[in-house]
Design an enzyme around this catalytic site. Sequence first.
Site, PDB file in Angstrom:
ATOM      1  N   LYS B 147     -35.461 -95.616  -8.683  1.00 14.76           N
ATOM      2  CA  LYS B 147     -35.915 -96.832  -7.977  1.00 14.76           C
ATOM      3  C   LYS B 147     -36.354 -96.298  -6.298  1.00 14.76           C
ATOM      4  O   LYS B 147     -35.595 -96.089  -5.579  1.00 14.76           O
ATOM      5  CB  LYS B 147     -34.772 -97.842  -7.860  1.00 14.76           C
ATOM      6  CG  LYS B 147     -35.304 -99.331  -7.985  1.00 14.76           C
ATOM      7  CD  LYS B 147     -35.989 -99.866  -6.816  1.00 14.76           C
ATOM      8  CE  LYS B 147     -35.109-100.165  -5.685  1.00 14.76           C
ATOM      9  NZ  LYS B 147     -36.104-100.201  -4.550  1.00 14.76           N
ATOM     10  N   GLU B 150     -38.537 -99.238  -0.973  1.00 15.37           N
ATOM     11  CA  GLU B 150     -39.639-100.121  -0.717  1.00 15.37           C
ATOM     12  C   GLU B 150     -40.377 -99.582   0.802  1.00 15.37           C
ATOM     13  O   GLU B 150     -41.601 -99.761   1.119  1.00 15.37           O
ATOM     14  CB  GLU B 150     -39.374-101.548  -0.573  1.00 15.37           C
ATOM     15  CG  GLU B 150     -39.004-102.110  -1.892  1.00 15.37           C
ATOM     16  CD  GLU B 150     -38.189-103.384  -1.592  1.00 15.37           C
ATOM     17  OE1 GLU B 150     -37.075-103.230  -1.559  1.00 15.37           O
ATOM     18  OE2 GLU B 150     -38.871-104.294  -1.922  1.00 15.37           O
ATOM     19  N   GLY B 204     -27.274 -96.424   0.576  1.00 21.49           N
ATOM     20  CA  GLY B 204     -27.697 -97.206   1.559  1.00 21.49           C
ATOM     21  C   GLY B 204     -26.521 -98.324   2.103  1.00 21.49           C
ATOM     22  O   GLY B 204     -25.623 -97.682   2.768  1.00 21.49           O
ATOM     23  N   SER B 205     -26.990 -99.603   2.054  1.00 17.51           N
ATOM     24  CA  SER B 205     -26.054-100.462   3.140  1.00 17.51           C
ATOM     25  C   SER B 205     -24.672-100.672   2.052  1.00 17.51           C
ATOM     26  O   SER B 205     -24.726-100.727   0.727  1.00 17.51           O
ATOM     27  CB  SER B 205     -26.455-101.727   3.134  1.00 17.51           C
ATOM     28  OG  SER B 205     -26.812-102.535   2.114  1.00 17.51           O
ATOM     29  N   ARG B 206     -23.797-101.196   2.784  1.00 17.32           N
ATOM     30  CA  ARG B 206     -22.432-101.446   2.147  1.00 17.32           C
ATOM     31  C   ARG B 206     -22.653-102.616   1.185  1.00 17.32           C
ATOM     32  O   ARG B 206     -21.984-102.682  -0.093  1.00 17.32           O
ATOM     33  CB  ARG B 206     -21.459-101.892   3.176  1.00 17.32           C
ATOM     34  CG  ARG B 206     -19.986-102.196   2.693  1.00 17.32           C
ATOM     35  CD  ARG B 206     -18.971-102.017   3.766  1.00 17.32           C
ATOM     36  NE  ARG B 206     -17.714-102.117   3.293  1.00 17.32           N
ATOM     37  CZ  ARG B 206     -16.600-102.182   4.118  1.00 17.32           C
ATOM     38  NH1 ARG B 206     -16.921-101.725   5.591  1.00 17.32           N
ATOM     39  NH2 ARG B 206     -15.448-102.466   3.824  1.00 17.32           N
ATOM     40  N   GLY B 209     -24.545-101.404  -1.913  1.00 17.53           N
ATOM     41  CA  GLY B 209     -23.598-100.487  -2.704  1.00 17.53           C
ATOM     42  C   GLY B 209     -22.737-101.284  -3.626  1.00 17.53           C
ATOM     43  O   GLY B 209     -22.434-101.221  -4.595  1.00 17.53           O
ATOM     44  N   GLU B 228     -23.143 -94.303  -1.607  1.00 18.75           N
ATOM     45  CA  GLU B 228     -22.766 -93.678  -0.236  1.00 18.75           C
ATOM     46  C   GLU B 228     -23.357 -95.212   0.445  1.00 18.75           C
ATOM     47  O   GLU B 228     -24.331 -95.599   0.691  1.00 18.75           O
ATOM     48  CB  GLU B 228     -23.547 -92.575   0.054  1.00 18.75           C
ATOM     49  CG  GLU B 228     -23.162 -92.032   1.608  1.00 18.75           C
ATOM     50  CD  GLU B 228     -24.261 -90.972   2.034  1.00 18.75           C
ATOM     51  OE1 GLU B 228     -24.713 -90.097   1.248  1.00 18.75           O
ATOM     52  OE2 GLU B 228     -24.658 -90.901   3.259  1.00 18.75           O
ATOM     53  N   CYS B 265     -26.436 -91.287   8.091  1.00 16.95           N
ATOM     54  CA  CYS B 265     -25.061 -91.669   7.632  1.00 16.95           C
ATOM     55  C   CYS B 265     -24.136 -91.031   8.417  1.00 16.95           C
ATOM     56  O   CYS B 265     -22.973 -91.702   8.652  1.00 16.95           O
ATOM     57  CB  CYS B 265     -25.136 -91.123   6.290  1.00 16.95           C
ATOM     58  SG  CYS B 265     -26.310 -91.664   5.267  1.00 16.95           S
ATOM     59  N   GLU B 351     -19.894-100.171  10.940  1.00 15.26           N
ATOM     60  CA  GLU B 351     -21.048 -99.725  11.232  1.00 15.26           C
ATOM     61  C   GLU B 351     -22.299-100.250  11.972  1.00 15.26           C
ATOM     62  O   GLU B 351     -22.635-101.352  11.572  1.00 15.26           O
ATOM     63  CB  GLU B 351     -21.874 -98.635  10.016  1.00 15.26           C
ATOM     64  CG  GLU B 351     -22.842 -97.733  10.295  1.00 15.26           C
ATOM     65  CD  GLU B 351     -23.361 -97.083   9.019  1.00 15.26           C
ATOM     66  OE1 GLU B 351     -22.641 -97.754   7.741  1.00 15.26           O
ATOM     67  OE2 GLU B 351     -24.049 -95.912   9.079  1.00 15.26           O
TER      68      GLU B 351
END
Lengths: 467, 467
Positions: B147, B150, B204-206, B209, B228, B265, B351
């Site tokens: 995927k 974008e 990517g983001s929490r 995820g 991650e 990260c 974060e």
Amino acid sequence: MSEFPQVDTAVTAAVAAFGPYRETDPLTRAALLDAIADGIDGLGEDLAATVHRETNLPLARARSERDRTTNQLRMFARLLEGPDWNRPRIAIGDPGREPLPRPDLRLRHIPLGPVAVFGASNFPLAFSAAGGDTAAALAAGAPVVVKAHEAHPETSRLVGGVITEALHALGLPAGVFTLLFGPGRTLGQALVAHPGIKAVAFTGSRAAGLAIAATAAARPVPIPVYAEMSSVNPVFLLPGALADAPEDLARGFAASAVLGSGQFCTNPGLVFARNGSGLDEFVKTAAAAISETAAQPMLTDGIRAAYEAGRDRLGEIPGVELLARGTGEPAPALYRVDAATFLAEPALRDEVFGATSLIVTVEDEAETHRLLDVLEGQLTATIHTGQSDLDEAARLIPRLELLAGRIVHGGWPTGVEVGHATVHGGPFPATSDARSTSVGTLAIDRFLRPVAYQDLPADLLPKELRP
Amino acid sequence: MSEFPQVDTAVTAAVAAFGPYRETDPLTRAALLDAIADGIDGLGEDLAATVHRETNLPLARARSERDRTTNQLRMFARLLEGPDWNRPRIAIGDPGREPLPRPDLRLRHIPLGPVAVFGASNFPLAFSAAGGDTAAALAAGAPVVVKAHEAHPETSRLVGGVITEALHALGLPAGVFTLLFGPGRTLGQALVAHPGIKAVAFTGSRAAGLAIAATAAARPVPIPVYAEMSSVNPVFLLPGALADAPEDLARGFAASAVLGSGQFCTNPGLVFARNGSGLDEFVKTAAAAISETAAQPMLTDGIRAAYEAGRDRLGEIPGVELLARGTGEPAPALYRVDAATFLAEPALRDEVFGATSLIVTVEDEAETHRLLDVLEGQLTATIHTGQSDLDEAARLIPRLELLAGRIVHGGWPTGVEVGHATVHGGPFPATSDARSTSVGTLAIDRFLRPVAYQDLPADLLPKELRP
């Protein structure tokens, strides 16, 4: 924190013990595993008699399971004496590399933290207090909290006592091992939910395994779950094998199917047998063997009731023919169905835990592959071949690899050899995590994770990674 | 099946390609990885310019990330030329063993099946179409459906085209690799839910995820997710280190903190610095360096808006002092807080993705350990020591092992070396599965599971397990 104070006490002690325990020399943990094995041997006939009394398993089985359990503990002790148990890797740095220096990186695997182990009803020793998961976790450096199975509390107490004594004798923290008693649905779930627990190992029913996995995934910090749940262990009898020796095959199959009242995760519940020469003899001999088999007591009243209900439900499905039924109750049973019915009726694929098997008659190789499409993940898949079957077997095996964790040729799935190349695992729902095994030395990986050390001075590196 | 026909098409092609692809010789897959690397090199400055245009990353960074990506592909190719990529094990049988013969058991790891990979915004090459997870999956023998993120569609298209061409040139099925475009929340989730997908890798983001992990766990057949998500990468400045060279430390820290606008990260978001000699100089020099740093454009408008909001929220928390702010927007920022405030305010541990860091002043070793108790899992933990700090460091490192996947000494967490002893992973929420790494050769294990072969005739064994 939990409504079960004994869970809090056990996990708090495990968390406190984790630091010192994981930093023990691997030889200390090897000594612990050896001491546990010696202690179990020292229980002698008391242990076998207790197992027999609590589980209905014959004394001979209790003794052989004891030997399997102690061998397993000693196998992990020997693993710890070698260099590879925590998979160290060293990538030496290069300060002169352009455009940037290459750092020195050294990697080892460390234990995840305290592990919850659920004792299994059908292996009161080898998958319970000092079973494979406990041995693997203790080897890895992880404290263990065992939820004893309610079906064999005295067996668990005897073995748990040995572990506690071994910890004491070696001067290791008592919190490295705690045995808890109580219902899985409440106390067991509280254990899985406890923040101090970092991994779960379970062997039992699909419903209980899924409930544990759901609890673990819903935690604020999710943890890995190794649940072994459900397997019907398909056997594929190829045409040449059936033509060559149908009666030998039938006797071998029946012996595996009724072994231990069928109370094995690896019990052969499904046989895909090719229509053609030999099938009639196979069916006749297998049916005769099952008919002559007397009922044996099962592990618990609940397991017996579930077995009889599952067996009888199978017989009521249209198209399913009863070929044979043993004597007494809980009687073993053998059914037959054609492939079309099997493909149309998902209930035929469910595990009946106990000595009931279903023969599915198959027309040809193409139909075998269509049947494979509808099977769920399995612990094992077994094939029997004759000389004329090798090409078909070569096309079948890649399918079986995707289906199961262990492929057996020319034998039967019951009887799991404990060793370095063992896989007792497989795709869902055989297990919740196909990436691991619950039996054999590879099981230590369940409870480990990698850590890398970048440019650490030698004095600060773990001993096994020092220059 | 899915409301996104392109997802069905891609996964159906991946499922069809899985059988032939996983049975390719490892050298064929090595040739594929080399061809992809060569193809990316062949894109030349077009690729760097496209990365720069789509992501605002400087050309030099685009080039170095390209080299990292091609090195990574070639590293997996070399791994496949060796004997260990699928961790084979052989335990030879013993027909004469008493009481039962020992079966012959041979084990290897096979790929799980088609893998969904989510491209990351901040690494348009190294964690995207032909990034580490794609390289590891293709090496393992698993088809990949990516995927595309974008934020860099043209970059993804260029690299995806190279992979498609390499597959074609080697006569491998096109379904081994498909690139999809569309929103993560809808199309991405449909991909994760598709029954043909057997594992997911995400960076990517929490929030994203966790949403992917929830979808994967709720499938009829759950699958592994390697997400991650979130890491603040704490840095521990021990008193001796601060006393020895506070200004060098400050300059090194500031350079790591603002590198790539902090969009890593592994960006050092938290610094635990000991009160005492050197702290004032450290703070002063670091603040000066941040003040002099001009804003750099960020990857996307959304990331920039989230960064500025997170940075400014941090400054509004009572007890948080702004030490420095760079010029322009999105300006880097440096804050300071004392340990008591940090312990009392969970929002300080979140974060802020970008070039904002927080210095936490710490009184003593005991307070350091209390601070560690409240930290979540991290990708990295960094320590700086002077000669007088070695005892304290030796007590700190075991805590850091439990906190993070990589421990850095004397350096900075940004800049991940790709090699055999690399761990880019760590406890939740740094990742959803601390048992693996997304960078380095060990990453191949993400997409493999063990299978054992019992008593198979040589002709039916996988080649690498034959006698």
